[in-house]
Design a protein around this motif. Structure first.
Motif, mmCIF file in Angstrom:
data_model
loop_
_atom_site.group_PDB
_atom_site.id
_atom_site.type_symbol
_atom_site.label_atom_id
_atom_site.label_comp_id
_atom_site.label_asym_id
_atom_site.label_seq_id
_atom_site.Cartn_x
_atom_site.Cartn_y
_atom_site.Cartn_z
ATOM 1 N N SER A 75 0.844 -1.321 -0.044
ATOM 2 C CA SER A 75 -0.012 0.089 0.065
ATOM 3 C C SER A 75 0.956 1.100 0.090
ATOM 4 O O SER A 75 0.303 2.270 -0.349
ATOM 5 N N GLY A 76 2.056 0.956 0.383
ATOM 6 C CA GLY A 76 2.954 2.427 0.957
ATOM 7 C C GLY A 76 2.530 2.789 1.751
ATOM 8 O O GLY A 76 1.550 2.510 2.569
ATOM 9 N N ARG A 77 3.198 3.930 2.463
ATOM 10 C CA ARG A 77 2.918 4.389 3.670
ATOM 11 C C ARG A 77 1.486 5.122 3.637
ATOM 12 O O ARG A 77 1.214 6.238 2.765
ATOM 13 N N LYS A 78 0.841 4.825 4.638
ATOM 14 C CA LYS A 78 -0.558 5.460 4.900
ATOM 15 C C LYS A 78 -0.605 6.460 6.248
ATOM 16 O O LYS A 78 -0.070 5.597 7.274
ATOM 17 N N THR A 79 -1.014 7.527 6.065
ATOM 18 C CA THR A 79 -0.865 8.413 7.122
ATOM 19 C C THR A 79 -2.203 8.534 7.809
ATOM 20 O O THR A 79 -3.147 7.864 7.252
ATOM 21 N N LYS A 80 -2.405 8.864 9.120
ATOM 22 C CA LYS A 80 -4.058 9.090 9.636
ATOM 23 C C LYS A 80 -4.881 9.850 8.677
ATOM 24 O O LYS A 80 -4.610 10.790 8.205
ATOM 25 N N GLY A 81 -6.133 8.904 8.659
ATOM 26 C CA GLY A 81 -6.919 9.644 7.793
ATOM 27 C C GLY A 81 -7.053 8.781 6.218
ATOM 28 O O GLY A 81 -8.139 9.098 5.444
ATOM 29 N N GLN A 82 -5.947 8.194 5.914
ATOM 30 C CA GLN A 82 -5.755 7.568 4.418
ATOM 31 C C GLN A 82 -6.247 6.066 4.765
ATOM 32 O O GLN A 82 -6.108 5.436 5.778
ATOM 33 N N ALA A 83 -6.728 5.629 3.543
ATOM 34 C CA ALA A 83 -6.903 4.173 3.425
ATOM 35 C C ALA A 83 -6.516 3.529 2.376
ATOM 36 O O ALA A 83 -6.101 3.756 1.293
ATOM 37 N N TYR A 84 -6.162 1.856 2.433
ATOM 38 C CA TYR A 84 -5.815 1.363 1.449
ATOM 39 C C TYR A 84 -6.834 0.216 1.069
ATOM 40 O O TYR A 84 -7.424 -0.268 2.005
ATOM 41 N N MET A 85 -7.305 0.078 -0.044
ATOM 42 C CA MET A 85 -8.255 -1.114 -0.409
ATOM 43 C C MET A 85 -7.987 -2.029 -1.454
ATOM 44 O O MET A 85 -7.222 -1.450 -2.482
ATOM 45 N N ARG A 86 -8.192 -2.970 -1.359
ATOM 46 C CA ARG A 86 -7.932 -4.352 -2.514
ATOM 47 C C ARG A 86 -9.108 -5.199 -2.637
ATOM 48 O O ARG A 86 -9.549 -5.684 -1.434
ATOM 49 N N THR A 87 -9.336 -5.539 -3.726
ATOM 50 C CA THR A 87 -10.388 -6.594 -4.026
ATOM 51 C C THR A 87 -9.633 -7.865 -4.270
ATOM 52 O O THR A 87 -8.555 -8.129 -5.087
ATOM 53 N N PHE A 88 -10.067 -8.990 -3.764
ATOM 54 C CA PHE A 88 -9.636 -10.402 -3.702
ATOM 55 C C PHE A 88 -10.387 -11.301 -4.733
ATOM 56 O O PHE A 88 -11.504 -11.634 -4.083
ATOM 57 N N PRO A 89 -10.074 -11.478 -6.113
ATOM 58 C CA PRO A 89 -11.020 -12.115 -6.716
ATOM 59 C C PRO A 89 -10.924 -13.630 -6.649
ATOM 60 O O PRO A 89 -11.855 -14.301 -7.139
ATOM 61 N N THR A 90 -10.120 -14.245 -6.316
ATOM 62 C CA THR A 90 -9.719 -15.715 -6.304
ATOM 63 C C THR A 90 -9.443 -16.305 -4.895
ATOM 64 O O THR A 90 -9.003 -15.542 -3.723
ATOM 65 N N ALA A 91 -9.883 -17.406 -4.790
ATOM 66 C CA ALA A 91 -9.779 -18.193 -3.374
ATOM 67 C C ALA A 91 -8.081 -18.406 -3.188
ATOM 68 O O ALA A 91 -7.591 -18.423 -3.961
ATOM 69 N N GLY A 92 -8.062 -18.441 -1.748
ATOM 70 C CA GLY A 92 -6.859 -18.451 -1.221
ATOM 71 C C GLY A 92 -6.397 -17.907 -0.018
ATOM 72 O O GLY A 92 -7.387 -17.207 0.456
ATOM 73 N N ALA A 93 -5.539 -18.086 0.936
ATOM 74 C CA ALA A 93 -5.134 -17.437 2.075
ATOM 75 C C ALA A 93 -3.992 -16.468 1.531
ATOM 76 O O ALA A 93 -3.091 -16.711 0.921
ATOM 77 N N ILE A 94 -4.143 -15.062 2.032
ATOM 78 C CA ILE A 94 -3.234 -14.103 1.724
ATOM 79 C C ILE A 94 -2.810 -13.417 2.903
ATOM 80 O O ILE A 94 -3.588 -13.048 3.858
#
Length: 169
Positions: A75-94
């Motif tokens: 995600s790179g460095r996220k400061t207070k108030g920022q967010a990171y989002m990711r979609t996981f299309p396939t099965a598995g453990a991440i």
């Protein structure tokens, strides 16, 4: 049988509307929940509401580790108030960690089970490490947040479906 734009659009939009977005927070220096079960196509959002900077970094498969996965997400460095989002299309453990400083060594690690653990997210439950029913530390992150999440891919399908429907009419 008459095919309408609405019936064609329903074929593409219904699965997209079923996708959920889940929050994983940093509470007292740890991810909450540390383990989350979701369905394929769901998204996870890591909002930084903590006073410190954080980075969500995918780690190698297997037991949780602090080793970065070559080519994995970061995600790179996220400061207070920022967010990171990711979609996981396939099965598995991440597996993932907080990639800032020594946070990983202190236990800021987590796992997203996509359609593989327990219910695969179908009932909307999240589990904390070492437990099958523990709730997140301070917030209800075991429930998807907000309204249904429409992905860019599903928006494209909706546009194509509407176009085809218009041609058929």
């Amino acid at each position: 049988m008459k095919i309408t734009a609405l019936s064609v659009a329903a074929l593409f939009v219904a699965p997209a509307l079923a996708a959920k977005t889940w929050d994983v927070n940093v509470v007292n220096g740890l991810f909450s929940p540390q383990e989350l079960n979701i369905a394929p196509g769901d998204s996870v959002r890591w909002p930084n509401n903590d006073g410190a900077d954080h980075a969500i970094v995918q780690t190698t498969a297997g037991a949780r580790t602090c080793n970065n996965l070559a080519g994995g997400f970061n995600s790179g460095r996220k400061t207070k108030g920022q967010a990171y989002m990711r979609t996981f299309p396939t099965a598995g453990a991440i597996n993932y960690k907080d990639g800032i400083g020594a946070n990983c060594v202190k236990g800021t690690v987590g796992t997203i089970n996509v359609g593989t653990a327990g219910n695969g997210g179908s009932s909307g439950t999240a589990t904390a490490t070492g437990s099958t029913t523990a709730a997140p530390i301070t917030s209800p992150t075991n429930k998807p947040n907000g309204a249904p999440y429409l992905t860019p891919e599903s928006s494209i399908f909706l546009g194509v479906a509407a176009f085809i429907g218009a041609l058929v009419l």
